[in-house]
Design a protein around this motif. Structure first.
Motif, PDB file in Angstrom:
ATOM      1  N   ARG A  51      -8.740  78.936  39.704  1.00 32.17           N
ATOM      2  CA  ARG A  51      -7.675  79.914  40.090  1.00 32.17           C
ATOM      3  C   ARG A  51      -6.757  79.240  40.909  1.00 32.17           C
ATOM      4  N   PRO A  52      -6.955  78.654  41.855  1.00 33.20           N
ATOM      5  CA  PRO A  52      -5.920  77.939  42.850  1.00 33.20           C
ATOM      6  C   PRO A  52      -5.259  76.763  42.026  1.00 33.20           C
ATOM      7  N   ILE A  53      -5.628  76.228  41.123  1.00 34.96           N
ATOM      8  CA  ILE A  53      -4.829  75.052  40.457  1.00 34.96           C
ATOM      9  C   ILE A  53      -4.099  76.079  39.423  1.00 34.96           C
ATOM     10  N   LEU A  54      -4.528  76.968  38.874  1.00 30.13           N
ATOM     11  CA  LEU A  54      -3.672  77.767  37.787  1.00 30.13           C
ATOM     12  C   LEU A  54      -2.545  78.472  38.569  1.00 30.13           C
ATOM     13  N   GLU A  55      -2.719  78.893  39.726  1.00 31.35           N
ATOM     14  CA  GLU A  55      -1.720  79.717  40.637  1.00 31.35           C
ATOM     15  C   GLU A  55      -0.738  78.402  40.916  1.00 31.35           C
ATOM     16  N   LEU A  56      -1.167  77.082  41.226  1.00 30.87           N
ATOM     17  CA  LEU A  56      -0.278  76.002  41.481  1.00 30.87           C
ATOM     18  C   LEU A  56       0.756  75.664  40.287  1.00 30.87           C
ATOM     19  N   ARG A  57       0.177  75.608  39.173  1.00 29.91           N
ATOM     20  CA  ARG A  57       0.871  75.521  38.000  1.00 29.91           C
ATOM     21  C   ARG A  57       1.901  76.810  37.718  1.00 29.91           C
ATOM     22  N   LYS A  59       3.383  78.368  39.819  1.00 25.81           N
ATOM     23  CA  LYS A  59       4.375  78.272  40.823  1.00 25.81           C
ATOM     24  C   LYS A  59       5.210  77.290  40.707  1.00 25.81           C
ATOM     25  N   ILE A  60       4.787  75.995  40.041  1.00 21.55           N
ATOM     26  CA  ILE A  60       5.514  74.858  40.065  1.00 21.55           C
ATOM     27  C   ILE A  60       6.477  75.105  38.654  1.00 21.55           C
ATOM     28  N   GLN A  61       5.956  75.785  37.596  1.00 21.56           N
ATOM     29  CA  GLN A  61       6.543  76.018  36.165  1.00 21.56           C
ATOM     30  C   GLN A  61       8.076  76.177  36.094  1.00 21.56           C
ATOM     31  N   PRO A  62       8.404  77.316  37.019  1.00 25.03           N
ATOM     32  CA  PRO A  62       9.790  77.754  37.197  1.00 25.03           C
ATOM     33  C   PRO A  62      10.609  76.727  37.689  1.00 25.03           C
ATOM     34  N   GLU A  63      10.064  76.126  38.680  1.00 21.72           N
ATOM     35  CA  GLU A  63      10.860  74.938  39.094  1.00 21.72           C
ATOM     36  C   GLU A  63      11.245  73.825  38.236  1.00 21.72           C
ATOM     37  N   ILE A  64      10.146  73.458  37.434  1.00 20.28           N
ATOM     38  CA  ILE A  64      10.358  72.618  36.527  1.00 20.28           C
ATOM     39  C   ILE A  64      11.289  73.127  35.409  1.00 20.28           C
ATOM     40  N   MET A  65      11.447  74.365  35.011  1.00 16.46           N
ATOM     41  CA  MET A  65      11.993  74.767  33.976  1.00 16.46           C
ATOM     42  C   MET A  65      13.448  74.842  34.263  1.00 16.46           C
ATOM     43  N   THR A 202      12.192  70.398  25.137  1.00 15.41           N
ATOM     44  CA  THR A 202      11.625  71.192  26.160  1.00 15.41           C
ATOM     45  C   THR A 202      10.242  70.968  26.444  1.00 15.41           C
ATOM     46  N   LYS A 203       9.465  71.567  25.345  1.00 16.22           N
ATOM     47  CA  LYS A 203       7.985  71.568  25.792  1.00 16.22           C
ATOM     48  C   LYS A 203       7.470  70.223  26.082  1.00 16.22           C
ATOM     49  N   SER A 204       7.874  69.158  25.379  1.00 11.68           N
ATOM     50  CA  SER A 204       7.601  67.708  25.951  1.00 11.68           C
ATOM     51  C   SER A 204       7.994  67.324  27.270  1.00 11.68           C
ATOM     52  N   ASP A 205       9.120  67.818  27.602  1.00 17.43           N
ATOM     53  CA  ASP A 205       9.589  67.727  28.874  1.00 17.43           C
ATOM     54  C   ASP A 205       8.766  68.401  30.173  1.00 17.43           C
ATOM     55  N   MET A 206       8.554  69.545  29.567  1.00 20.17           N
ATOM     56  CA  MET A 206       7.692  70.412  30.576  1.00 20.17           C
ATOM     57  C   MET A 206       6.378  69.886  30.762  1.00 20.17           C
ATOM     58  N   ASP A 207       5.644  69.342  29.713  1.00 23.17           N
ATOM     59  CA  ASP A 207       4.304  68.970  29.622  1.00 23.17           C
ATOM     60  C   ASP A 207       4.231  67.622  30.530  1.00 23.17           C
ATOM     61  N   THR A 208       5.258  66.843  30.552  1.00 21.39           N
ATOM     62  CA  THR A 208       5.343  65.558  31.168  1.00 21.39           C
ATOM     63  C   THR A 208       5.817  65.772  32.709  1.00 21.39           C
ATOM     64  N   SER A 211       2.926  67.784  34.620  1.00 18.74           N
ATOM     65  CA  SER A 211       1.457  66.683  34.532  1.00 18.74           C
ATOM     66  C   SER A 211       1.679  65.981  35.795  1.00 18.74           C
ATOM     67  N   MET A 212       2.927  65.340  35.884  1.00 20.36           N
ATOM     68  CA  MET A 212       3.265  64.404  37.068  1.00 20.36           C
ATOM     69  C   MET A 212       3.180  65.155  38.332  1.00 20.36           C
ATOM     70  N   GLU A 213       4.018  66.432  38.334  1.00 24.26           N
ATOM     71  CA  GLU A 213       4.202  67.025  39.555  1.00 24.26           C
ATOM     72  C   GLU A 213       2.779  67.463  40.067  1.00 24.26           C
ATOM     73  N   MET A 214       1.810  67.965  39.136  1.00 21.87           N
ATOM     74  CA  MET A 214       0.603  68.285  39.447  1.00 21.87           C
ATOM     75  C   MET A 214      -0.359  67.189  40.061  1.00 21.87           C
ATOM     76  N   LYS A 215      -0.369  66.053  39.276  1.00 20.21           N
ATOM     77  CA  LYS A 215      -1.055  64.820  39.813  1.00 20.21           C
ATOM     78  C   LYS A 215      -0.262  64.653  41.456  1.00 20.21           C
ATOM     79  N   LEU A 216       0.809  64.575  41.630  1.00 17.97           N
ATOM     80  CA  LEU A 216       1.223  64.140  42.943  1.00 17.97           C
ATOM     81  C   LEU A 216       0.953  65.276  43.877  1.00 17.97           C
TER      82      LEU A 216
END
Length: 247
Positions: A51-57, A59-65, A202-208, A211-216
């Motif tokens: 759940r914490p990881i999913l919540e982080l994802r 939160k990050i997704q709108p910023e990346i979009m 866009t889907k490819s950019d979002m995945d890339t 993934s980078m932001e989560m790892k960081l």
């Protein structure tokens, strides 16, 4: 002790045939390498769905979009040269379209030849206010793909066709030079209309980027020495073609 145990267990999983092979494998499994393996496995384990990881994802997704959206709009502001294609044959005629810096107007106009760089706004004769755009149409639904004989003759460019509907039944018709430009323009136009960007690009950019932001953000810095002085600034690249001006 845990790292040593893990080094031994991972070395044994390869079933070495001799003591020398076992020692060689142990040497390759340094402390740094073990940390890298742990990080990689952690990103693919079920913990990544906690759940914490999913919540982080989430939160990050709108910023990346939003970042992807701004990149698309910046590209539209740079503009693109489109080739005019008739229903009978290809013609070496071109037209150029670009978005105004305030994102309120599409400037476009015919060109005698393919330009070597950007075309200034004031040299483009026609304008289309973004507020007048009703919809973005793609593929076989575009009016210039429905013309008699056009669909069959231009079958190879069917996936590159899109149109902008404005007024009641007026269209501005495009055929992108390639799939990349098609995705950039359909994404950008949909973003201007407040609609979702759904291209494969866009889907490819979002995945890339996600993934980078989560790892960081989940990077394990334990036992890693952070230098007091910043690293040296690298030399400037030979050109900045990969950068888009945000102004």
């Amino acid at each position: 002790m845990q790292v040593v145990r893990e080094q031994i267990m991972r070395a044994l999983t390869l079933k070495p045939n001799s003591l020398d092979q076992f020692k060689s494998r142990l040497q390759s499994l340094s402390y740094t390498e073990i940390l890298k393996i742990r990080q990689s496995e952690r990103m693919n384990q079920e913990d990544f769905q906690s759940r914490p990881i999913l919540e982080l994802r989430e939160k990050i997704q709108p910023e990346i979009m939003e970042l992807i959206k701004q990149q698309r709009l910046n590209r539209l502001c740079d503009g693109t040269c489109f080739r005019k294609i008739s229903s009978r044959r290809r013609q070496d005629k071109f037209w150029y379209c670009r978005l105004s810096p305030n994102h309120k107007v599409l400037h476009y106009g015919d060109l005698e030849e393919s330009p070597q760089g950007e075309v200034p706004h004031d040299s483009l004769q026609d304008k289309l206010p973004v507020a007048d755009i009703k919809a973005v149409i793609t593929g076989k639904d575009c009016p210039h793909m429905k013309e008699k004989g056009a669909l069959k003759q231009n079958k190879e460019v069917l996936e590159l066709a899109f149109s902008v509907l404005y007024e009641s039944d007026e269209y501005l018709n495009f055929i992108a030079p390639d799939k990349h430009e098609y995705c950039v323009w359909t994404d950008g136009l949909n973003a201007l209309l407040g609609k979702e960007m759904t291209s494969d690009y866009t889907k490819s950019d979002m995945d890339t980027l996600l993934s980078m932001e989560m790892k960081l953000r989940l990077l394990d810095l334990e036992n890693i020495q952070i230098p007091e002085a910043p690293p040296p600034i690298p030399k400037e690249p030979s050109n900045y073609d990969f950068v888009y001006d945000c102004n």
